[in-house]
Design an enzyme around this catalytic site. Structure first.
Site, PDB file in Angstrom:
ATOM      1  N   GLU B  46       0.865  -1.171   0.000  1.00 58.95           N
ATOM      2  CA  GLU B  46       0.000   0.000   0.000  1.00 58.95           C
ATOM      3  C   GLU B  46       0.904   1.224   0.000  1.00 58.95           C
ATOM      4  O   GLU B  46       1.661   1.447   0.943  1.00 58.95           O
ATOM      5  CB  GLU B  46      -0.875  -0.055   1.262  1.00 58.95           C
ATOM      6  CG  GLU B  46      -1.911   1.018   1.378  1.00 58.95           C
ATOM      7  CD  GLU B  46      -2.704   0.883   2.698  1.00 58.95           C
ATOM      8  OE1 GLU B  46      -2.883  -0.248   3.203  1.00 58.95           O
ATOM      9  OE2 GLU B  46      -3.115   1.917   3.224  1.00 58.95           O
ATOM     10  N   ASP B  57      -4.705   9.454   9.744  1.00 58.60           N
ATOM     11  CA  ASP B  57      -3.414   8.872  10.056  1.00 58.60           C
ATOM     12  C   ASP B  57      -2.898   9.355  11.394  1.00 58.60           C
ATOM     13  O   ASP B  57      -3.206  10.456  11.836  1.00 58.60           O
ATOM     14  CB  ASP B  57      -2.388   9.236   8.968  1.00 58.60           C
ATOM     15  CG  ASP B  57      -2.642   8.477   7.687  1.00 58.60           C
ATOM     16  OD1 ASP B  57      -2.746   7.241   7.748  1.00 58.60           O
ATOM     17  OD2 ASP B  57      -2.761   9.128   6.629  1.00 58.60           O
TER      18      ASP B  57
END
Lengths: 419, 256
Positions: B46, B57
């Protein structure tokens, strides 16, 4: 005084706010104002945002909520705030200028209208913990204030740079019992504080309510915050009628960062097409100087903090750091409602430089004995860009008082004795 | 059959997906990292497209994104780097990023270009279900890209089923309501993963957030098809020296 009380009772039962949702400039059920708005949120926020979306209107228009909210606005915030006819300023500009005195609200600005509403909402949602973001600290102070009022834990995220620049407001929040957490990611300012607050909310999907300070964020925030601020224009209408015989001014002027005071000042005039709505953005050192916060002039369609709006960004879609002398206007986006008002032409957008905003603040101080916040200085300076008629009734939203900007004003006076 | 489907057809246990931010640690590390991951035994890669405001995140991945942006990484640059990568790497590769830069690039252009260089799927956490169906689904399908939705412990069963039906490739199970790179105790997550397992979803399930070593990887794999590691790997290759060796050591201690 008796007039005010009668008036209030009427308003409580009139359902004015519900009516406006059918207006031309109201969001649709997915939170879209034209092509702007929506809820671009990761799945981790879904539960919190969905809970708000499905409950906020029922809670806000419940009679017990309205009773407590109106009572607090009156006894705690100090509403209605005066609509003041500014005689000397009117003479200076050749029009009838009325100042909506949000600077006289408890904590010194309109921000508290929203935080009082949201803390009552949070209580009814059973939340035990409040988080907020703040730039200059005004919304942080307004949030810490209502958390103290209700005895609820309060955590405020503030950019590390802003903590250094705004020491008095950091001290206020601490004195009010809030915990101030520095945002150390990215550019360490308001947008990063907002990111950190959103992350905190993701990590606390059950017990926490996020009090956003402006008409930004995912649906239903822009609409909810606009409704809590709409008390500003609701009062303007009856106050202006009392003073002039007409509820409708020719123009309403307000400054716009994210746009909460402007949303409140425009709200009950949105469908009154004879009223010109004027939003004033911060040009910083000049729109094309590279140090500006004039989002409608410099931004493009984009997605920031959960909604589609106009966003200041690089060609590659990275959000840029804006600049304004006024921390409250220093935001790279704008509420989706305002993006739509701009795009549809319903509101006129002007911008004012740091220097002109400062001049206007000093002028208002000298002519009216009122020291406005630097944000509001931008709204006053817009008078210079408008063609005014002697008979025009113009309302300016005096969104906050200038105490918080004293350090900036002092520096200006040291450098420039004339002002 | 897409590369991702093909992977799960061959291997449906202990699938390891490793995340790395493109342009980190150095601007031109992307291919070296990808090749090293393949050599070290990762099953799926990824690549993160760095963004100024990465809401979903944690701090480690955001910091790697900041470095990548300072290094000059952009979507255009990334596609240049990936131009010939299919000559040497056959693993499925997905791109993860936020919607704003993709809109600026032009969403349709972005999908066309991604498909052209050989990207297999996308994870864009800030495209929610409603917007996906309205605006993005048809474009991704047209270009043959898988789209992977996230589910969390707070997601209702009904909604999980809907997200599963809209996803292709696999479903991303966020291990906790926290953010990537967190150090929380992993045990409460087990009942949630078990619940997912019992739902017999259409897609394979990979667990992400909080997977950092062999013990967390093992727990995730007990109930699902595998897991995704991000922050721990970013930390492992910090500085950018000996990426190949460090990757080998890191992956080795996770899978063995």
């Amino acid at each position: 005084m008796s007039y005010h009380i009668t008036r209030k009772t009427e308003d409580q039962s009139s359902g004015v706010e519900y009516a406006i949702t059918k207006g031309k400039y109201a969001p649709d059920e997915n939170g879209y104002y034209g092509r702007f708005g929506g809820a671009y949120i990761p799945e981790m926020l879904h539960r919190n945002v969905e809970e708000l979306r499905t409950k906020y209107l029922d809670i806000i228009y419940d009679p017990s909520f309205q009773k407590e909210y109106q009572q607090l606005l009156q006894d705690y915030v100090g509403r209605p705030t005066p609509l003041y006819f500014a005689q000397r300023l009117s003479k200076q500009y050749g029009a009838q200028l009325f100042l909506k005195r949000e600077d006289l609200c408890h904590t010194g600005a309109h921000k508290v209208n929203n935080t009082v509403g949201q803390i009552l909402l949070a209580q009814r949602l059973g939340k035990k913990r409040i988080i907020a973001e703040t730039g200059a600290g005004q919304h942080g102070v307004a949030t810490a204030t209502v958390c103290a009022l209700k005895g609820i834990e309060c955590i405020v995220y503030m950019g590390e740079k802003d903590i250094q620049r705004q020491a008095p407001n950091v001290a206020r929040m601490k004195m009010l019992g809030a915990k101030v957490i520095p945002a150390i990611s990215g550019s360490k300012t308001l947008k990063d504080a907002t990111n950190e607050a959103i992350r905190d909310w993701m990590a606390h999907p059950n017990d926490t309510h996020y009090i956003i300070g402006s008409v930004v964020g995912p649906h239903p925030y822009p609409d909810m915050v606009a409704r809590f601020q709409s008390v500003i224009s609701k009062e303007i209408r009856w106050q202006l009628k009392e003073k002039t015989g007409s509820e409708l001014p020719q123009k309403v002027i307000a400054c716009v960062g994210g746009g909460s005071n402007a949303a409140g000042a425009f709200y009950h005039f949105l469908d009154e097409t004879s009223v010109e709505l004027i939003a004033v953005e911060a040009a910083g050192e000049g729109v094309n100087s590279g140090k500006s916060a004039a989002t409608t002039q410099l931004g493009r369609d984009g997605i920031l903090h959960g909604s589609r709006s106009l966003v200041m960004q690089t060609e590659d879609g990275q959000v840029v750091e804006p600049h304004s002398i006024s921390a409250g206007l220093d935001y790279p986006g704008i509420g989706p409602m305002h993006a739509h008002l701009y795009d549809s032409g319903r509101a006129k957008f002007l911008c004012v430089t740091d220097e002109d905003a400062l001049k206007a603040s000093f002028e208002v101080a000298k002519l009216e004995g009122i020291i406005p916040a630097l944000e509001t200085g931008h709204a006053f300076s817009a008078l210079r860009q408008l063609e005014l008629k002697e008979t025009d009734n113009i309302v300016i939203c005096l969104s906050g008082r200038g105490d918080k900007d004293l350090a900036t004003y002092m520096k200006v006076m040291e450098q420039n004795a004339e002002l | 059959m897409s590369r991702i489907n093909d992977l799960f057809a061959r291997k449906n246990k202990r699938v390891l997906n490793v995340y790395c931010t493109a342009g980190y640690p150095q601007l031109d590390s992307t291919i070296e990292v990808t090749a090293s991951l393949k050599a070290a035994g990762a099953d799926l890669i990824e690549l993160g497209m760095p963004y100024s405001d990465p809401l979903a995140d944690g701090p480690v991945i955001q910091a790697s994104g900041t470095i990548a942006l300072q290094n000059g990484m952009t979507i255009t640059k990334l596609f240049e780097q990936l131009k010939d990568f299919r000559n040497q790497i056959s693993l499925p590769v997905i791109l993860m990023g936020y919607v704003n830069p993709l809109i600026q690039y032009g969403f349709e252009n972005f999908c066309a270009k991604a498909a052209e260089v050989g990207i297999d799927g996308l994870i864009i956490p800030d495209i929610p279900m409603y917007e996906f169906e309205k605006e993005y689904k048809a474009i991704m399908e047209k270009h043959g890209l898988d789209f992977i939705f996230l589910v969390t412990p707070e997601t209702s069963e009904e909604r999980i089923r809907k997200l599963d039906s809209l996803s292709s490739g696999f479903l991303y199970a966020v291990s906790s309501s926290s953010l990537t790179g967190s150090d929380k105790d992993f045990s409460p997550v087990e009942s949630y993963l078990q619940r997912l397992q019992e739902m017999k979803l259409k897609n394979p399930v990979l667990v992400g957030f909080g997977i950092k070593d062999k013990s967390t990887f093992d727990i995730a794999c007990k109930y699902t098809n595998g897991a995704i590691i991000g922050s721990a790997y970013i930390k492992a290759i910090e500085g950018g020296e000996d990426i190949e060796q460090k990757t080998k050591e890191f992956i080795g201690q996770v899978v063995n």
